[in-house]
Write an enzyme that holds these catalytic residues in place. Structure first.
Site, PDB file in Angstrom:
ATOM      1  N   PRO A 172       0.827  -1.219   0.000  1.00  0.00           N
ATOM      2  CA  PRO A 172       0.000   0.000   0.000  1.00  0.00           C
ATOM      3  C   PRO A 172       0.852   1.255   0.000  1.00  0.00           C
ATOM      4  O   PRO A 172       1.810   1.383   0.779  1.00  0.00           O
ATOM      5  CB  PRO A 172      -0.807  -0.133   1.293  1.00  0.00           C
ATOM      6  CG  PRO A 172      -0.912  -1.609   1.500  1.00  0.00           C
ATOM      7  CD  PRO A 172       0.394  -2.179   1.025  1.00  0.00           C
ATOM      8  N   CYS A 173       0.482   2.188  -0.874  1.00  0.00           N
ATOM      9  CA  CYS A 173       1.331   3.368  -1.072  1.00  0.00           C
ATOM     10  C   CYS A 173       0.722   4.643  -0.531  1.00  0.00           C
ATOM     11  O   CYS A 173       1.311   5.703  -0.646  1.00  0.00           O
ATOM     12  CB  CYS A 173       1.624   3.549  -2.559  1.00  0.00           C
ATOM     13  SG  CYS A 173       0.149   3.867  -3.555  1.00  0.00           S
ATOM     14  N   GLN A 174      -0.479   4.594   0.069  1.00  0.00           N
ATOM     15  CA  GLN A 174      -1.120   5.833   0.496  1.00  0.00           C
ATOM     16  C   GLN A 174      -0.277   6.600   1.509  1.00  0.00           C
ATOM     17  O   GLN A 174      -0.319   7.821   1.574  1.00  0.00           O
ATOM     18  CB  GLN A 174      -2.504   5.540   1.083  1.00  0.00           C
ATOM     19  CG  GLN A 174      -3.544   5.156   0.047  1.00  0.00           C
ATOM     20  CD  GLN A 174      -3.492   3.679  -0.298  1.00  0.00           C
ATOM     21  OE1 GLN A 174      -2.621   2.949   0.160  1.00  0.00           O
ATOM     22  NE2 GLN A 174      -4.439   3.235  -1.100  1.00  0.00           N
ATOM     23  N   HIS A 176       2.837   6.992   1.403  1.00  0.00           N
ATOM     24  CA  HIS A 176       3.902   7.712   0.718  1.00  0.00           C
ATOM     25  C   HIS A 176       3.377   8.817  -0.180  1.00  0.00           C
ATOM     26  O   HIS A 176       4.101   9.745  -0.507  1.00  0.00           O
ATOM     27  CB  HIS A 176       4.706   6.735  -0.157  1.00  0.00           C
ATOM     28  CG  HIS A 176       5.172   5.516   0.552  1.00  0.00           C
ATOM     29  ND1 HIS A 176       5.995   5.556   1.640  1.00  0.00           N
ATOM     30  CD2 HIS A 176       4.917   4.193   0.318  1.00  0.00           C
ATOM     31  CE1 HIS A 176       6.245   4.310   2.039  1.00  0.00           C
ATOM     32  NE2 HIS A 176       5.602   3.485   1.257  1.00  0.00           N
ATOM     33  N   ASN A 212       6.096   0.856  -6.162  1.00  0.00           N
ATOM     34  CA  ASN A 212       5.452   1.818  -5.270  1.00  0.00           C
ATOM     35  C   ASN A 212       5.533   3.192  -5.908  1.00  0.00           C
ATOM     36  O   ASN A 212       6.092   3.359  -6.995  1.00  0.00           O
ATOM     37  CB  ASN A 212       6.119   1.808  -3.887  1.00  0.00           C
ATOM     38  CG  ASN A 212       5.128   2.020  -2.764  1.00  0.00           C
ATOM     39  OD1 ASN A 212       4.600   3.112  -2.613  1.00  0.00           O
ATOM     40  ND2 ASN A 212       4.866   0.991  -1.974  1.00  0.00           N
TER      41      ASN A 212
END
Length: 441
Positions: A172-174, A176, A212
């Site tokens: 999950p990249c939220q 970043h 990512n």
């Protein structure tokens, strides 16, 4: 026949044939050509453009008969609807392998249903990747290390995945993302990145691809640097870098950060960009979705119903032949030099789109107004801009159409498949000996 270092094309007997070489390993695929296909200029880029255009519009490459296709077994974590996996499998097939996704996991059941229909994994599960592997980290001289070898908690799964060749995943990249103004760079979910080296080492997987957002490199917890250290201590060679959709021929400015680890390897692989072989001329939005302009609405190709206020804003853009909305027509929160200028913006046929997000159905979430029609993008158009071919079905395994909300999420969150294709080919090129080993195993 035109020759390139890694890729060449030829047209013969009504077929467009693509040959792709990584080291000594060569794969050949073809597309049947109809009489309606226009002549290309006979140059490499002309052939490549025709190939990409046909594939995006639903043509499925077929292997040229001859030769044994070695199976390559894959595990996909945080898999979403399957953009990364679709591209990785496509890249492996292009060089003569037979990819099989042995196991896929994600917490989104709607995305998994789409994944199952398109990828056909042996096993997929709505499962938290953090629960698959156990590990304990220590720090010595400022460098992370595993205090003991990580292990897979599920013995049945560990036994069944004992001979996996490739591990892929997009944690999950939220945490970043620059769109996350609350916990940016400090989000605990960023630690999920470390599950990838842990599982790879636990199962002794020789090829690992992690994707990512670019901002992952400046994460407060140094997840990329720590991951590199863990891989290198386990004997992997590591390369990392940014892959741009534009450089792969996708009409979108999206960029993603990839880390590729291959084993055996005693030294770092250097910059990932040095291993990329899929280079294309940059393309415009017209190239990607221009043929959909006159298509009747229905199914995936249906625009969302907009509010009266947003319809007025779109009318202003067209009535004034503008591509950026004037402050006087914007909501107050988007006036006076707001940093997101593209919000309420109109797309242009002769330029690429900006990054497609989960908000592509509404102009209030980005530059998502159609270039020539007074509406926002459809899911079909957004999928095309992401590089999903028309052969990819955004349906459940049972053939049911997801809700518009689900479609927006899985398409906006997806990795453009061609990025996965580029990453797996870069990984095989990084370790050409490993590529040859896989081909004869």
């Amino acid at each position: 026949m035109q020759t390139l270092e890694f890729e060449r094309f030829e047209i013969t007997e009504g077929r467009l044939i693509r040959h792709l070489r990584i080291g000594d390993v060569v794969g050949s695929e073809y597309l049947p050509l109809s009489e309606s296909v226009v002549e290309v200029d006979g140059k490499d880029q002309g052939f490549a453009d025709l190939w990409d255009r046909l594939v995006l519009r639903g043509a499925v490459p077929r292997p040229v008969p001859g030769g044994r296709r070695r199976k390559v077994r894959i595990v996909d974590l945080f898999c979403g609807a399957g953009g990364l996996s679709f591209g990785v499998c496509r890249g492996l097939r292009a060089v003569g392998f037979d990819p099989v996704v042995e196991f896929a996991a994600d917490l989104d059941p709607d995305a998994l249903r789409i994944y199952k229909r398109n990828i056909g994994p042996v096993e997929c599960a709505v499962r938290d990747a953090a629960e698959l592997v156990d590990f304990e980290l220590g720090v010595k001289r400022g460098r992370d290390f595993f205090k003991k070898s990580p292990w897979v908690k599920d013995r049945r799964l560990a036994s069944r995945l004992s001979c996996v060749d490739v591990l892929i995943g997009g944690p999950p990249c939220q945490g970043h993302s620059n769109f996350n103004n609350h916990t940016r760079r400090f989000d605990e979910r960023n630690e999920l990145y470390l599950i990838m080296p842990a599982l790879a080492i636990a199962l002794d997987i020789p090829v690992v691809i992690i994707e990512n957002v670019r901002e992952v490199k400046v994460d407060h917890h140094r997840v990329v640097d720590r991951t590199r250290e863990l891989f290198e201590d386990a004997g992997y060679g590591v390369s990392e870098g940014v892959i741009s959709a534009l450089d792969l021929g996708i009409p979108q400015t999206r960029k993603r950060y990839f880390l590729v680890a291959t084993k055996p390897g005693s030294a770092s692989g250097g910059a990932l960009e040095d291993y990329c072989v899929l280079n294309r001329a940059r393309r415009t939005l017209d190239w990607g979705i221009g043929d959909l302009e006159e298509r009747e609405f229905g199914g995936l190709h249906s625009p969302a119903v907009l509010s009266a206020e947003n319809r007025k804003r779109i009318d202003w853009l067209f009535d004034n032949d503008a591509f950026d909305l004037a402050d006087s027509v914007r909501p107050e929160c988007h006036r006076n030099g707001h940093s997101y200028k593209s919000v309420y913006g109109r797309l242009a046929w002769d330029k690429p789109a900006g990054t497609i997000t989960t908000g592509f159905h509404t102009p209030g979430r980005g530059r998502y107004v159609h270039p020539s029609q007074r509406r926002a993008l459809t899911a079909h158009e957004a999928a095309r801009i992401q590089g999903f071919p028309d052969s990819f079905e955004f349906l459940s395994a049972e053939g049911e159409k997801p809700t518009n909300k689900t479609l927006a999420k899985v398409i906006g969150d997806a990795v453009p498949p061609v990025m996965g294709e580029a990453a797996i080919l870069a990984a095989l090129r990084q370790k050409q000996a490993l590529c040859k080993e896989l081909s004869v195993a």
